[in-house]
Design a protein around this motif. Structure first.
Motif, PDB file in Angstrom:
ATOM      1  N   THR A  28       0.841  -1.213   0.000  1.00  0.00           N
ATOM      2  CA  THR A  28       0.000   0.000   0.000  1.00  0.00           C
ATOM      3  C   THR A  28       0.868   1.253   0.000  1.00  0.00           C
ATOM      4  N   VAL A  29       1.884   1.275   0.818  1.00  0.00           N
ATOM      5  CA  VAL A  29       2.785   2.432   0.888  1.00  0.00           C
ATOM      6  C   VAL A  29       3.467   2.645  -0.447  1.00  0.00           C
ATOM      7  N   TYR A  31       2.295   1.856  -3.354  1.00  0.00           N
ATOM      8  CA  TYR A  31       1.296   2.419  -4.284  1.00  0.00           C
ATOM      9  C   TYR A  31       1.135   3.924  -4.062  1.00  0.00           C
ATOM     10  N   TYR A  32       1.070   4.315  -2.741  1.00  0.00           N
ATOM     11  CA  TYR A  32       0.935   5.741  -2.430  1.00  0.00           C
ATOM     12  C   TYR A  32       2.138   6.535  -2.926  1.00  0.00           C
ATOM     13  N   ARG A  35       1.992   6.904  -6.809  1.00  0.00           N
ATOM     14  CA  ARG A  35       0.940   7.813  -7.251  1.00  0.00           C
ATOM     15  C   ARG A  35       1.054   9.193  -6.626  1.00  0.00           C
ATOM     16  N   ARG A  36       2.005   9.307  -5.679  1.00  0.00           N
ATOM     17  CA  ARG A  36       2.226  10.588  -5.010  1.00  0.00           C
ATOM     18  C   ARG A  36       0.929  11.127  -4.403  1.00  0.00           C
ATOM     19  N   VAL A  37       0.311  10.259  -3.654  1.00  0.00           N
ATOM     20  CA  VAL A  37      -0.949  10.615  -2.995  1.00  0.00           C
ATOM     21  C   VAL A  37      -0.645  11.544  -1.838  1.00  0.00           C
ATOM     22  N   ARG A  38      -1.532  12.557  -1.688  1.00  0.00           N
ATOM     23  CA  ARG A  38      -1.352  13.492  -0.597  1.00  0.00           C
ATOM     24  C   ARG A  38      -1.549  12.761   0.734  1.00  0.00           C
ATOM     25  N   THR A  40       0.668  10.848   2.255  1.00  0.00           N
ATOM     26  CA  THR A  40       1.337   9.528   2.288  1.00  0.00           C
ATOM     27  C   THR A  40       2.155   9.348   3.559  1.00  0.00           C
ATOM     28  N   ARG A  43      -0.047   8.414   6.335  1.00  0.00           N
ATOM     29  CA  ARG A  43      -0.515   7.026   6.212  1.00  0.00           C
ATOM     30  C   ARG A  43       0.588   6.027   6.643  1.00  0.00           C
ATOM     31  N   ALA A 691      -4.419  12.306   8.563  1.00  0.00           N
ATOM     32  CA  ALA A 691      -4.304  11.912   7.155  1.00  0.00           C
ATOM     33  C   ALA A 691      -5.554  12.298   6.367  1.00  0.00           C
ATOM     34  N   GLU A 695      -5.762  15.027   3.165  1.00  0.00           N
ATOM     35  CA  GLU A 695      -6.268  14.674   1.848  1.00  0.00           C
ATOM     36  C   GLU A 695      -7.439  15.582   1.423  1.00  0.00           C
TER      37      GLU A 695
END
Length: 697
Positions: A28-29, A31-32, A35-38, A40, A43, A691, A695
């Protein structure tokens, strides 16, 4: 009481579940991150906090009780430690060491072991210092053993010959310190028996190899006294420091104790190791017997069979079948298979025989008077003669009328008695080892029942010398023995011994009687009628005496120190006396009844304890080196004792070290969770909210 803490994990779920969740969290980490998810980072923190909560880190609090280290104090009090001032040195060093060690009583436990010999039998094994040390540490945990301190002269007799074996000694894991008593300037001369044969031929000599050790001496030679029970003490000069052979004559069969003593020197530590004692077993090569039968008769075959049955007997037998005076026209060349070699046997080779037997022989012109005189001289020089008389002994052609009459113990009266009788023992026969306790005969008294068959002829004789052991009709002797000069003579005045061999009326102990008679004639020690013997048994001096006549049952015992003691013996029957006493010293004991003497080696003369007594660090050097300890002389002063860490050196100038182990027992245990459930839930909830907010921006 000490406390100690550590952190450990107490998972709330099975490990495989936590590992699986960690793997999913890692995916999961990843993937974050891709994708450079806000949010991260938050999380990641949230997942990490959740995994830590599931791992449940726990603080473990131990309550520890320190365990004392153990030091072994070995005090050598064996015989070699009683020499000079060593005993005082040992006591002073022990007292001061205990005082030093007791100051560390809160950290150190002292186990004292005293090495001593309870009796002289123990001292034969020497000083078993290494064995005593192994036993002392056998029940001590290696984590508690601080080391060992030995107060000794350094003489240990159980050191393994293979030094690699020292690595297997449990004591080798801690330092062994040796404190030496005595002085570097001590001097001791000793006599070493390098090599000694176990047996020798009677009549010959054996070579003993000895060496005089005196490392600090300057003399080139020293006087040695050689002593045996059969000879006057003899003094010889031997070089010092070299292996030298000393010849000792073997004069009798059986065990002979040989003692060699070197003269002491001034200021010598002890003198008991100036003496060595060994036992030589005298054996006969072969018994050479000359049997001359005067006439053929039933007993002739009995004598021949008896003598030929013994493989150690070389028998030369001649029977005079046809006397010279008989005239029947037989050609000279057919009179015999071989000529009777009278000159060769009775003049040239007479001394090669050990025993001469005349069986029913009488003068018939075969043996000249000169040859019979040779036999008399042969006996006086140490030979043996057995005369078995027949009817001819009572007539004018008797051997008694020749030069042999000078040495025969019985003189014929001229009468020959031919009636049945049972041979009987006399009072002397009851006590004499030749006839005492013969099978079927009397045991204690001459009145005891006799289960022997009868004989039917005897030559009546008058005893002139020697001892009468058996009698027949009218109390006339039928067995007499006597000592003549250096030799011995026996006389049987009946030719009926063969009846016992044939089993007539139950027979009798003919083989045993002749065996004993021959051994007595050969001067065998076990058949001596007047004898004194001494031996060591379980730390006691055992004395046996045998005598034909009643004697005062008391002997004189001279101890190694020169002190004289009297020992009273008890009569046990048949002229035998016994007694014993405790052995209190090491060395050579001398026992005497006024006429005979016996020697007994005990303690130092039989073992290594007082053989080498100069103090030395060499015997224990391998153990000291393997353990990382040290060896010091007490004359240089007693070192101080320190407790040091295992990684440090264990000795230094003026001090010796013992290993500090810091061992302990756990007496209590308490566990505290570092992330309790409520705290874990709060942290995870806060991170989730942060988190979510990140987001939503």
């Amino acid at each position: 009481m000490l406390n100690a803490s550590s952190i450990t994990w107490s998972p709330l779920l099975p490990e495989w579940v936590i590992v699986t969740l960690a793997a999913l969290a890692a995916v999961t980490v990843a993937y974050y991150l891709v994708r450079r998810v806000r949010g991260t980072a938050l999380r990641i923190l949230c997942l990490t906090a959740l995994l830590l909560a599931l791992g449940n880190p726990t603080l473990v609090l131990e309550e520890r009780k320190p365990r004392k280290d153990v030091v072994v104090l070995l005090v050598d009090e064996t015989a070699s430690q009683q020499i000079a001032n060593r005993e005082a040195q040992t006591k002073a060093a022990r007292s001061e060491l205990l005082a030093q060690l007791n100051k560390e009583s809160d950290q150190l436990e002292v186990r004292e072991v005293t090495l001593r010999h309870n009796n002289l039998a123990d001292s034969k094994a020497g000083t078993s210092l290494v064995t005593a040390l192994e036993r002392a540490v056998a029940d001590i945990s290696p984590h508690r053993l601080a080391g060992a301190i030995a107060i000794t002269d350094g003489q240990a007799h159980d050191m393994p010959s293979d030094t690699s074996r020292l690595k297997d000694l449990r004591v080798a894991g801690a330092p062994v310190h040796v404190l030496l008593t005595g002085s570097r300037d001590d001097r001791d001369r000793r006599l070493v028996l390098v090599k000694a044969p176990t047996y020798g031929l009677v009549g010959g000599k054996v070579a003993l190899q000895v060496r005089i050790d005196d490392p600090k001496g300057t003399e080139a030679q020293a006087a040695v006294t050689l002593e045996t029970p059969d000879e006057v003490p003899k003094r010889i000069m031997l070089p010092v420091g070299r292996n030298i052979q000393v010849e000792v004559p073997v004069k009798r069969r059986g065990k002979t104790l040989v003692s060699l003593t070197v003269d002491p020197v001034e200021n010598e530590l002890i003198t008991s190791n100036n003496q060595v004692v060994t036992t030589i077993n005298g054996v006969r090569d072969r018994l050479r017997v000359l049997l001359v039968s005067g006439v053929p008769h039933p007993g002739e075959r009995t004598w021949r069979n008896l003598l030929k049955a013994d493989p150690s007997v070389d028998l030369v037998h001649f029977t005079i079948l046809r006397p010279p005076e008989k005239q029947d026209g037989t050609p000279i060349q057919e009179l015999s298979l071989i000529a009777f070699p009278t000159r060769e046997l009775f003049q040239n080779k007479l001394d090669e025989f050990d025993l001469i037997v005349f069986d029913r022989y009488r003068r018939r012109g075969v043996l000249p008077t000169l040859y019979l005189r040779n036999i008399t001289d042969f006996v006086r020089r140490g030979g043996a003669l057995l005369e078995v008389a027949g009817p001819g002994f009572a007539g004018p052609y008797s051997l008694f009328q020749t030069a042999l009459g000078e040495i025969l113990p019985g003189a014929p009266t001229g009468a020959v008695i031919e009636r049945g009788f049972k041979p009987r023992l006399t009072d002397e026969g009851i006590r004499h080892p030749i006839t005492a306790r013969l099978p079927g005969g009397p045991v204690i008294s001459t009145d005891d029942d006799i289960r022997w068959g009868r004989w039917f002829r005897q030559v009546e004789v008058t005893p002139r010398a020697g001892n009468v052991l058996m009698t027949g009709l009218n109390n006339s002797p039928i067995l007499m023995v006597d000592r003549v000069g250096e030799g011995r003579v026996a006389q049987i005045t009946s030719d009926q011994l063969w009846l016992w061999a044939r089993g007539y009326e139950g027979g009798g102990p003919y083989a045993e009687l002749i065996r004993r008679l021959a051994h007595w004639l050969m001067k065998e020690p076990e058949l001596e009628e007047n004898d004194l013997r001494a031996s060591e048994r379980n730390g006691r001096l055992h004395v046996e005496m045998r005598s034909l006549m009643p004697v005062s049952p008391e002997v004189e015992v001279i101890e190694p120190s020169g002190q004289t003691r009297n020992l009273r013996l008890k009569h046990i029957g048949n002229g035998r006396y016994q007694g014993d006493m405790p052995l209190t010293e090491s060395g050579l004991y001398r026992v005497s009844d006024g006429e005979r003497s016996a020697l007994v080696a005990t303690g130092a003369a039989a073992g290594p304890e007082l053989r080498e007594v100069v103090s030395s660090e060499k015997p224990l050097a391998p153990l000291v080196a393997e353990s990382g300890g040290s060896a010091r002389w007490l004359e240089d002063g007693l070192p101080t004792v320190r407790l040091v860490q295992a990684s440090h050196r264990m000795d230094g100038p003026g001090w010796i070290g013992l290993r500090r182990n810091n061992d302990y027992d756990v007496t209590g245990l308490r566990m505290v969770s570092l992330l309790p459930a409520w705290l874990s839930l709060l942290v995870v909830a806060m991170l989730v909210l942060l988190a979510w907010r990140k987001e939503s921006e």
